[in-house]
Design a protein around this motif. Structure first.
Motif, PDB file in Angstrom:
ATOM      1  N   UNK A   1     -12.446  -1.269   5.802  1.00  0.00           N
ATOM      2  CA  UNK A   1     -11.247  -2.089   5.730  1.00  0.00           C
ATOM      3  C   UNK A   1     -10.098  -1.264   6.058  1.00  0.00           C
ATOM      4  N   UNK A   2     -10.107  -0.053   5.581  1.00  0.00           N
ATOM      5  CA  UNK A   2      -8.871   0.871   5.789  1.00  0.00           C
ATOM      6  C   UNK A   2      -8.858   1.150   7.585  1.00  0.00           C
TER       7      UNK A   2
ATOM      8  N   UNK B   1       0.136  -6.036   2.257  1.00  0.00           N
ATOM      9  CA  UNK B   1       0.228  -6.122   0.620  1.00  0.00           C
ATOM     10  C   UNK B   1      -0.800  -7.060   0.328  1.00  0.00           C
ATOM     11  N   UNK B   2      -1.007  -6.838  -1.223  1.00  0.00           N
ATOM     12  CA  UNK B   2      -1.673  -7.987  -1.795  1.00  0.00           C
ATOM     13  C   UNK B   2      -0.797  -8.522  -2.779  1.00  0.00           C
TER      14      UNK B   2
ATOM     15  N   UNK C   1       0.801  -1.185   0.017  1.00  0.00           N
ATOM     16  CA  UNK C   1       0.001  -0.007   0.034  1.00  0.00           C
ATOM     17  C   UNK C   1       0.877   1.347   0.012  1.00  0.00           C
ATOM     18  N   UNK C   2       2.018   1.096   0.972  1.00  0.00           N
ATOM     19  CA  UNK C   2       2.750   2.481   0.855  1.00  0.00           C
ATOM     20  C   UNK C   2       4.199   2.024   1.164  1.00  0.00           C
TER      21      UNK C   2
ATOM     22  N   UNK D   1      -4.738   0.753  -5.553  1.00  0.00           N
ATOM     23  CA  UNK D   1      -5.249   2.210  -5.374  1.00  0.00           C
ATOM     24  C   UNK D   1      -5.858   2.070  -7.073  1.00  0.00           C
ATOM     25  N   UNK D   2      -6.401   1.373  -7.504  1.00  0.00           N
ATOM     26  CA  UNK D   2      -7.127   1.147  -8.824  1.00  0.00           C
ATOM     27  C   UNK D   2      -8.814   1.277  -8.753  1.00  0.00           C
TER      28      UNK D   2
END
Length: 138
Positions: free
Chosen positions: A117-118, A39-40, A32-33, A87-88
């Motif tokens: 989720x966040x 992560x995914x 993510x950052x 971020x899609x």
């Protein structure tokens, strides 16, 4: 069955690329950052605003997916997590079994779910960091 599905994944992606006239970029992990707290592992990224999740299930499962013609409930969270982390704008769900038509769905972001989720991910990473600090103090 899982191993067989993984073996068929590359040909399913090639079929998707041909049908949709796109290139799928294969990636291992997307964080993510820069903190790399989570992560995914998407099956692929498409351009700047999409990604793809690929399933190559058994025939009976593919038939079920085709008849229902919707994102299977068991993959909703996975797809939304991928949308959030990468971020899609949207994500494709592809289900494929040789001899049957592929199921290709375009899945939009569910902002309400992503907000929850966040918040949960932030809570989890804070608790994990606290646990690690406590363990290091022992």
């Amino acid at each position: 069955h899982m191993e067989n599905g993984l073996k068929r994944e590359a040909s399913a992606i090639a079929l998707f690329e041909m049908i949709m006239d796109v290139d799928v970029q294969r990636v291992a992990l997307v964080y993510k950052d820069e903190q790399r707290a989570y992560h995914v592992s998407p099956d692929g990224l498409i351009g700047d605003n999409a990604g793809i999740e690929v399933k190559c299930p058994m025939m009976k499962t593919e038939v079920k997916y085709l008849l229902e013609n919707k994102l299977p409930t068991e993959y909703f969270s996975q797809v939304q997590m991928s949308l959030y982390v990468c971020e899609r704008e949207y994500w494709y769900f592809l289900s494929s079994y040789i001899g049957l038509p592929p199921l290709i769905l375009k899945v939009e972001r569910d902002e309400k779910f992503i907000d929850k989720l966040e918040a949960e991910l932030e809570r989890f990473t804070e608790n994990l960091a606290l646990t690690v600090r406590k363990l290091k103090e022992l």
